[in-house]
Design a protein around this motif. Structure first.
Motif, PDB file in Angstrom:
ATOM      1  N   GLU B  38       0.825  -1.211   0.000  1.00 21.50           N
ATOM      2  CA  GLU B  38       0.000   0.000   0.000  1.00 21.50           C
ATOM      3  C   GLU B  38       0.858   1.259   0.000  1.00 21.50           C
ATOM      4  O   GLU B  38       0.383   2.344  -0.334  1.00 21.50           O
ATOM      5  CB  GLU B  38      -0.930   0.015   1.216  1.00 21.50           C
ATOM      6  N   TRP B  39       2.120   1.105   0.404  1.00 24.15           N
ATOM      7  CA  TRP B  39       3.006   2.278   0.407  1.00 24.15           C
ATOM      8  C   TRP B  39       3.616   2.539  -0.961  1.00 24.15           C
ATOM      9  O   TRP B  39       4.239   3.579  -1.162  1.00 24.15           O
ATOM     10  CB  TRP B  39       4.107   2.092   1.459  1.00 24.15           C
ATOM     11  N   GLN B  40       3.457   1.641  -1.883  1.00 27.13           N
ATOM     12  CA  GLN B  40       4.071   1.864  -3.198  1.00 27.13           C
ATOM     13  C   GLN B  40       3.393   3.055  -3.881  1.00 27.13           C
ATOM     14  O   GLN B  40       2.165   3.132  -3.935  1.00 27.13           O
ATOM     15  CB  GLN B  40       3.984   0.598  -4.058  1.00 27.13           C
ATOM     16  N   VAL B  41       4.232   3.976  -4.336  1.00 25.51           N
ATOM     17  CA  VAL B  41       3.816   5.251  -4.923  1.00 25.51           C
ATOM     18  C   VAL B  41       3.158   6.165  -3.874  1.00 25.51           C
ATOM     19  O   VAL B  41       2.475   7.124  -4.214  1.00 25.51           O
ATOM     20  CB  VAL B  41       2.895   5.080  -6.162  1.00 25.51           C
ATOM     21  N   ARG B  42       3.342   5.861  -2.579  1.00 20.99           N
ATOM     22  CA  ARG B  42       2.791   6.712  -1.523  1.00 20.99           C
ATOM     23  C   ARG B  42       3.798   6.969  -0.408  1.00 20.99           C
ATOM     24  O   ARG B  42       3.447   7.547   0.611  1.00 20.99           O
ATOM     25  CB  ARG B  42       1.582   6.031  -0.888  1.00 20.99           C
ATOM     26  N   ALA B  43       5.006   6.455  -0.565  1.00 21.97           N
ATOM     27  CA  ALA B  43       6.011   6.611   0.489  1.00 21.97           C
ATOM     28  C   ALA B  43       6.527   8.053   0.482  1.00 21.97           C
ATOM     29  O   ALA B  43       6.325   8.783  -0.487  1.00 21.97           O
ATOM     30  CB  ALA B  43       7.133   5.610   0.283  1.00 21.97           C
ATOM     31  N   PRO B  44       7.187   8.478   1.564  1.00 25.76           N
ATOM     32  CA  PRO B  44       7.573   9.889   1.685  1.00 25.76           C
ATOM     33  C   PRO B  44       8.527  10.375   0.601  1.00 25.76           C
ATOM     34  O   PRO B  44       8.452  11.533   0.182  1.00 25.76           O
ATOM     35  CB  PRO B  44       8.274   9.950   3.050  1.00 25.76           C
ATOM     36  N   THR B  45       9.428   9.524   0.167  1.00 26.46           N
ATOM     37  CA  THR B  45      10.395   9.929  -0.855  1.00 26.46           C
ATOM     38  C   THR B  45      10.496   8.816  -1.891  1.00 26.46           C
ATOM     39  O   THR B  45      10.100   7.685  -1.636  1.00 26.46           O
ATOM     40  CB  THR B  45      11.804  10.121  -0.247  1.00 26.46           C
ATOM     41  N   THR B 101      -3.814   7.049   6.578  1.00 25.97           N
ATOM     42  CA  THR B 101      -3.065   7.539   5.418  1.00 25.97           C
ATOM     43  C   THR B 101      -1.898   8.420   5.880  1.00 25.97           C
ATOM     44  O   THR B 101      -2.087   9.303   6.704  1.00 25.97           O
ATOM     45  CB  THR B 101      -4.000   8.383   4.529  1.00 25.97           C
ATOM     46  N   GLY B 102      -0.735   8.129   5.366  1.00 27.39           N
ATOM     47  CA  GLY B 102       0.418   8.965   5.690  1.00 27.39           C
ATOM     48  C   GLY B 102       1.126   8.586   6.978  1.00 27.39           C
ATOM     49  O   GLY B 102       2.118   9.216   7.345  1.00 27.39           O
ATOM     50  N   TRP B 104       3.536   6.971   8.267  1.00 27.86           N
ATOM     51  CA  TRP B 104       4.787   6.272   7.955  1.00 27.86           C
ATOM     52  C   TRP B 104       5.395   5.635   9.204  1.00 27.86           C
ATOM     53  O   TRP B 104       6.085   4.619   9.130  1.00 27.86           O
ATOM     54  CB  TRP B 104       5.745   7.274   7.317  1.00 27.86           C
ATOM     55  N   ALA B 105       5.122   6.243  10.377  1.00 25.16           N
ATOM     56  CA  ALA B 105       5.640   5.652  11.615  1.00 25.16           C
ATOM     57  C   ALA B 105       5.048   4.259  11.789  1.00 25.16           C
ATOM     58  O   ALA B 105       5.729   3.337  12.240  1.00 25.16           O
ATOM     59  CB  ALA B 105       5.301   6.536  12.810  1.00 25.16           C
ATOM     60  N   THR B 167       5.082  10.466  17.040  1.00 18.61           N
ATOM     61  CA  THR B 167       4.397   9.572  16.094  1.00 18.61           C
ATOM     62  C   THR B 167       4.887   8.137  16.256  1.00 18.61           C
ATOM     63  O   THR B 167       4.113   7.190  16.132  1.00 18.61           O
ATOM     64  CB  THR B 167       4.599  10.003  14.616  1.00 18.61           C
TER      65      THR B 167
END
Lengths: 301, 278
Positions: B38-45, B101-102, B104-105, B167
């Motif tokens: 689910e983080w693919q194309v949504r990770a911070p960098t 959503t978001g 990352w922690a 977080t």
């Protein structure tokens, strides 16, 4: 370097970061590479739901790897664009999020069904491959260099897309029908992949003069058509009546006036319904992790 | 130690014990991989996007290694994944928990908690009496160590300021009790057989004790506190395996089986016939 000298010297991989290039060149190259990089990201964004929706573990791994490859391509291309000294990567990613960044027409349309996936993973990637092969001879060396790796990986993506298509095309009658419907919907967009017709292409002449582009949109479109129309029929797909395609001296030629250019320009300006959907969804994902980028921004690279 | 060389030499009881041991391993990896993707194309960098995609693919690869162990006992992939009832999966609910959503922690804390547990669990299987299990440990361990390092590095990066640390703290508070449930058995009635056959060489409570020790030491070192959880009463209501009631899992299940169902693949086995008009 004066523009005149730049045009005179223009040739494959002629220029690099050590050359003092005219602003016009650097801006044109930035626009072209940024568009390409943005397209990698938005293409990945469009395909990511199919990692989860893959009907086998192998396909899931392949889709995850493909999406990852596209992000890697984006990373390489932003670096090639950044090296022109016009915009930073952050600026380009911000422009993509806020709707200023432009990207390929096909990635503005929603894709929700598995049987649509070969439209991107076979046809669009096949189209991209043809264009990218010509960019190996572009004059901005970092761009050409990125293309070596990208074309290599893109070859695997097309095989993956073709394999899914073969499975559907040789599957149940219903699968064949769904594939045909997807093809009819996507075919005109795929033909527009190469951009506006040559007489409408505002940036082409300059890009060609300084060696950034080596083939025109229409030349690429016709070359793609002649390679991929036979492939489509080989998989039992029927070519839609519109746009009309005629044969001239043994070559297929598409009647470009039959394509919906009004829609194309709406898409090109990020002004199509699907554009807003894709851009906004990607933007909110980008914004949701802005806090992480802020947290680590103090680190020295 | 007696050695069970492969699927052909097993009694019915031995098979049941092996299944009870391996299904949770496979399902944990598979479901967690789904969350990572689910983080693919949504990770911070872009860099973290690429790194997390690697982790996701490694976990999918591990899931496949474990599913292959049970496949050799007479299952095929559709039975193991796409046609299995959602309440017949054995993953711990830590793996299926949704996240904001978001957050990352959540991604990096979950990874750290899971990969630390996974490392211990793999150690306890390296000397397994069932050869197909023991054979797989080395490859998986190397990758899990890399994942744990990656997660630990990210946790420290987020802890550079008080907001980032908070977080991380929130994620630890939320996830820790679920992570403790990674050490719950898949089928409690099989635990004694698993241990007496030597399929696993350490007990789950002992592994859990080591996990608490390791994770507490790490979080103490970066000023993040670990919640005190009384066992077993402190575990969440749906802590672990075999709980079909988590809505998030059902929705994930629905999504990952969607294409399979829509294509009606159950009735058109592609392996046996290339051209099947149904």
């Amino acid at each position: 370097m004066e523009l005149q000298e730049c045009k005179a010297r223009a040739g494959p991989r002629e220029f690099g970061p050590h050359d003092d290039l005219p602003r016009e060149y650097r801006e044109a190259a930035t626009r072209m590479i940024q568009f390409h990089a943005n397209s990698e990201i938005m293409g990945a964004y469009l395909e990511r739901p199919f990692i989860r929706q893959s009907p086998s573990l192998d396909r899931k791994l392949a889709f995850s790897a493909k999406v990852q490859d596209e992000i890697g391509h984006g990373q390489l291309l932003y670096r090639a664009a950044e090296s022109l000294g016009v915009k930073t990567r952050e600026e380009m990613l911000d422009e993509l999020a806020n709707g200023e960044g432009k990207f390929l027409n096909c990635f503005h349309y929603p894709m929700t069904e598995w049987w649509e996936t070969p439209m991107i993973a076979f046809f669009v990637d096949g189209a991209a491959m043809r264009r990218q092969a010509t960019i190996k001879r572009t004059s901005w060396e970092p761009y050409a260099h990125a293309m070596d790796k990208i074309c290599f990986e893109e070859g695997f993506h097309i095989k993956h897309g073709e394999h899914i298509m073969r499975e559907l095309a040789t599957g149940s009658r219903r699968e064949q029908q769904l594939l045909q419907e997807a093809f009819e919907e996507w075919w005109p967009r795929i033909l527009q992949f190469f951009g506006p017709t040559d007489d409408e292409s505002t940036h082409h002449d300059f890009a060609a003069e300084v060696g950034l582009k080596t083939m025109s949109n229409d030349e690429l479109r016709q070359a793609f058509l002649n390679a991929y129309l036979p492939k489509a029929t080989e998989y039992g797909l029927e070519i839609p009546d519109e746009p009309r395609i005629r044969e001239e001296d043994g070559r297929y030629v598409v009647e470009e006036d039959d394509l919906d250019w009004e829609e194309f320009w709406a898409v090109a300006n990020n002004d199509y319904a699907g554009s807003h959907e894709q851009i906004d969804a990607r933007a909110s994902a980008h914004d949701a992790v802005a806090w992480v980028r802020a947290t680590i921004s103090g680190e020295t690279a | 130690m007696s050695s069970l060389s492969g699927p052909d030499v097993l009694s019915a009881d031995e098979r049941a014990a092996i299944e009870a041991l391996v299904f949770p391993l496979a399902d944990d990896e598979f479901v967690l991989a789904e969350r990572y993707t689910e983080w693919q194309v949504r990770a911070p960098t872009l860099e973290s996007d690429l790194a997390l995609a690697n982790v996701a693919q490694d976990e999918l690869g591990h899931a496949r290694l474990w599913y292959d162990v049970v496949a050799d006992l007479g299952y095929d992939e559709p039975e193991l994944l796409f046609e299995r009832d959602p309440d017949a999966f054995y993953h711990a609910s830590l793996c299926a928990l949704p996240f904001e959503t978001g957050d990352w922690a959540d991604a990096v804390v979950r990874s750290y908690l899971y990969d630390t547990a996974e490392g211990l669990r793999l150690d306890s299987l390296a000397g397994s009496a069932y050869a197909p299990i023991a054979n797989r440990i080395e490859r998986i361990t190397t990758e899990e160590e890399y994942h744990r390092e990656h997660a630990a590095t990210w946790i420290k990066r987020l802890c550079v300021d008080s907001e980032g640390r908070q977080t991380v703290q929130n994620a630890v508070d939320r996830l820790y009790p679920y992570a403790l449930a990674l050490f719950e058995p898949g089928e409690p009635t099989q635990t004694d057989v698993i241990e007496s056959l030597g399929l696993r060489t350490e007990s789950l409570p002992s592994l859990r004790g080591q996990w608490i020790q390791t994770t507490s030491t790490f979080f103490d070192s970066i000023d993040v506190s670990v919640p005190v959880v009384e066992l077993p009463q402190g575990l969440p209501e749906d802590p672990g395996r075999h709980d079909p009631h988590v809505a998030a899992w059902l929705s994930l299940y629905d999504d990952f089986t969607r294409t399979y169902r829509e294509l009606d693949r159950a009735h058109t086995p592609t392996i046996t016939s290339e051209h099947n008009d149904g």
